[in-house]
Scaffold this motif. Sequence first.
Motif, PDB file in Angstrom:
ATOM      1  N   GLN A  43      42.202  38.740  24.005  1.00 17.60           N
ATOM      2  CA  GLN A  43      40.946  38.547  24.729  1.00 17.60           C
ATOM      3  C   GLN A  43      40.249  37.297  24.208  1.00 17.60           C
ATOM      4  OE1 GLN A  43      38.467  42.004  24.697  1.00 17.60           O
ATOM      5  NE2 GLN A  43      36.647  40.902  25.331  1.00 17.60           N
ATOM      6  N   VAL A  44      39.921  36.386  25.129  1.00 18.93           N
ATOM      7  CA  VAL A  44      39.244  35.149  24.755  1.00 18.93           C
ATOM      8  C   VAL A  44      37.831  35.450  24.279  1.00 18.93           C
ATOM      9  CG1 VAL A  44      38.307  32.989  25.654  1.00 18.93           C
ATOM     10  CG2 VAL A  44      40.608  33.732  26.321  1.00 18.93           C
ATOM     11  N   GLN A  45      37.435  34.782  23.210  1.00 16.08           N
ATOM     12  CA  GLN A  45      36.075  34.935  22.714  1.00 16.08           C
ATOM     13  C   GLN A  45      35.484  33.579  22.370  1.00 16.08           C
ATOM     14  OE1 GLN A  45      36.272  37.764  19.432  1.00 16.08           O
ATOM     15  NE2 GLN A  45      35.551  39.390  20.792  1.00 16.08           N
ATOM     16  N   LEU A  46      34.244  33.393  22.749  1.00 15.98           N
ATOM     17  CA  LEU A  46      33.455  32.230  22.365  1.00 15.98           C
ATOM     18  C   LEU A  46      32.218  32.756  21.660  1.00 15.98           C
ATOM     19  CD1 LEU A  46      33.610  30.132  25.667  1.00 15.98           C
ATOM     20  CD2 LEU A  46      35.000  29.833  23.619  1.00 15.98           C
ATOM     21  N   ALA A  47      32.019  32.334  20.424  1.00 13.84           N
ATOM     22  CA  ALA A  47      30.912  32.855  19.625  1.00 13.84           C
ATOM     23  C   ALA A  47      30.041  31.709  19.135  1.00 13.84           C
ATOM     24  CB  ALA A  47      31.450  33.653  18.442  1.00 13.84           C
ATOM     25  N   GLU A  48      28.804  31.677  19.621  1.00 14.86           N
ATOM     26  CA  GLU A  48      27.858  30.635  19.218  1.00 14.86           C
ATOM     27  C   GLU A  48      27.109  31.050  17.959  1.00 14.86           C
ATOM     28  OE1 GLU A  48      27.721  30.843  23.812  1.00 14.86           O
ATOM     29  OE2 GLU A  48      27.689  32.242  22.126  1.00 14.86           O
ATOM     30  N   SER A  49      26.702  30.046  17.209  1.00 17.58           N
ATOM     31  CA  SER A  49      25.865  30.276  16.030  1.00 17.58           C
ATOM     32  C   SER A  49      25.037  29.033  15.770  1.00 17.58           C
ATOM     33  CB  SER A  49      26.716  30.611  14.811  1.00 17.58           C
ATOM     34  OG  SER A  49      27.588  29.539  14.502  1.00 17.58           O
ATOM     35  N   ARG A  72      21.951  22.288  14.527  1.00 16.02           N
ATOM     36  CA  ARG A  72      23.352  22.099  14.884  1.00 16.02           C
ATOM     37  C   ARG A  72      23.932  23.438  15.310  1.00 16.02           C
ATOM     38  NH1 ARG A  72      28.700  21.042  11.244  1.00 16.02           N
ATOM     39  NH2 ARG A  72      29.800  19.593  12.630  1.00 16.02           N
ATOM     40  N   LEU A  73      24.371  23.497  16.535  1.00 16.72           N
ATOM     41  CA  LEU A  73      24.994  24.707  17.059  1.00 16.72           C
ATOM     42  C   LEU A  73      26.507  24.609  16.923  1.00 16.72           C
ATOM     43  CD1 LEU A  73      22.982  25.249  20.377  1.00 16.72           C
ATOM     44  CD2 LEU A  73      22.390  25.954  18.044  1.00 16.72           C
ATOM     45  N   SER A  74      27.121  25.750  16.729  1.00 17.46           N
ATOM     46  CA  SER A  74      28.581  25.834  16.676  1.00 17.46           C
ATOM     47  C   SER A  74      29.063  26.876  17.673  1.00 17.46           C
ATOM     48  CB  SER A  74      29.056  26.227  15.270  1.00 17.46           C
ATOM     49  OG  SER A  74      28.675  25.273  14.319  1.00 17.46           O
ATOM     50  N   CYS A  75      30.270  26.672  18.164  1.00 17.49           N
ATOM     51  CA  CYS A  75      30.887  27.625  19.078  1.00 17.49           C
ATOM     52  C   CYS A  75      32.339  27.788  18.641  1.00 17.49           C
ATOM     53  CB  CYS A  75      30.801  27.123  20.511  1.00 17.49           C
ATOM     54  SG  CYS A  75      31.779  28.064  21.694  1.00 17.49           S
ATOM     55  N   ALA A  76      32.642  28.934  18.101  1.00 20.53           N
ATOM     56  CA  ALA A  76      33.997  29.209  17.633  1.00 20.53           C
ATOM     57  C   ALA A  76      34.777  29.900  18.740  1.00 20.53           C
ATOM     58  CB  ALA A  76      33.951  30.083  16.392  1.00 20.53           C
ATOM     59  N   ALA A  77      35.920  29.330  19.081  1.00 23.73           N
ATOM     60  CA  ALA A  77      36.750  29.874  20.158  1.00 23.73           C
ATOM     61  C   ALA A  77      37.977  30.551  19.583  1.00 23.73           C
ATOM     62  CB  ALA A  77      37.166  28.762  21.103  1.00 23.73           C
ATOM     63  N   SER A  78      38.316  31.690  20.150  1.00 19.71           N
ATOM     64  CA  SER A  78      39.530  32.384  19.720  1.00 19.71           C
ATOM     65  C   SER A  78      40.349  32.770  20.943  1.00 19.71           C
ATOM     66  CB  SER A  78      39.179  33.634  18.911  1.00 19.71           C
ATOM     67  OG  SER A  78      38.369  34.508  19.654  1.00 19.71           O
ATOM     68  N   LYS A  92      40.051  23.465  14.226  1.00 15.11           N
ATOM     69  CA  LYS A  92      39.259  24.662  13.931  1.00 15.11           C
ATOM     70  C   LYS A  92      38.872  25.426  15.191  1.00 15.11           C
ATOM     71  CE  LYS A  92      37.213  22.844   9.679  1.00 15.11           C
ATOM     72  NZ  LYS A  92      35.952  22.544   8.953  1.00 15.11           N
ATOM     73  N   ASN A  93      39.276  24.911  16.358  1.00 17.08           N
ATOM     74  CA  ASN A  93      38.883  25.545  17.629  1.00 17.08           C
ATOM     75  C   ASN A  93      37.374  25.758  17.694  1.00 17.08           C
ATOM     76  OD1 ASN A  93      41.423  25.672  18.714  1.00 17.08           O
ATOM     77  ND2 ASN A  93      41.352  27.852  19.142  1.00 17.08           N
ATOM     78  N   THR A  94      36.645  24.738  17.275  1.00 15.45           N
ATOM     79  CA  THR A  94      35.188  24.856  17.207  1.00 15.45           C
ATOM     80  C   THR A  94      34.515  23.688  17.914  1.00 15.45           C
ATOM     81  OG1 THR A  94      35.332  26.053  15.107  1.00 15.45           O
ATOM     82  CG2 THR A  94      33.201  25.122  15.687  1.00 15.45           C
ATOM     83  N   LEU A  95      33.518  24.028  18.676  1.00 17.11           N
ATOM     84  CA  LEU A  95      32.695  23.074  19.419  1.00 17.11           C
ATOM     85  C   LEU A  95      31.343  22.992  18.733  1.00 17.11           C
ATOM     86  CD1 LEU A  95      32.464  21.437  22.197  1.00 17.11           C
ATOM     87  CD2 LEU A  95      31.378  23.513  23.078  1.00 17.11           C
ATOM     88  N   TYR A  96      30.761  21.801  18.721  1.00 17.44           N
ATOM     89  CA  TYR A  96      29.469  21.614  18.070  1.00 17.44           C
ATOM     90  C   TYR A  96      28.467  20.961  19.019  1.00 17.44           C
ATOM     91  CZ  TYR A  96      32.398  22.205  13.937  1.00 17.44           C
ATOM     92  OH  TYR A  96      33.285  22.688  13.012  1.00 17.44           O
TER      93      TYR A  96
END
Length: 122
Positions: free
Chosen positions: A1-7, A19-25, A75-79
């Motif tokens: 299951q795809v997940q996008l988690a912002e922080s 600074r926002l981050s979005c970790a994708a799995s 890191k599969n991470t968006l900023y």
Amino acid sequence: QVQLAESGGGSVQAGESLRLSCAASRLTFSSRCMGWFRQAPGKELEEVTSIDSDGTTYYADSVKGRFTISKDNAKNTLYLQMNSLKPEDTAIYSCAAGFLGWSCRLKKYNYWGQGTQVTVSS
């Protein structure tokens, strides 16, 4: 299951930065357009910025020169670096992933995160 988690959201004063981050799995991150959206109370969803798989970036006029989108494919991470924040930037910020291989210019997204609140006070 795809997940996008912002922080990284929070409450700041006008002129400050966040600074926002979005970790994708479970997502082929590097081959997709990735975008940041925001929605303020009583307003429509707004596309703030996006970045194509080749690194081409796009910005809404309201944030040009203040916000910077970037990504780390390893890191599969968006900023989203947000500088010189204004009260009108207050909103829930969400990241989104486009269809595999599609350019950001098509503005089509099929995966969304839950969002993180950003509040800017004057």
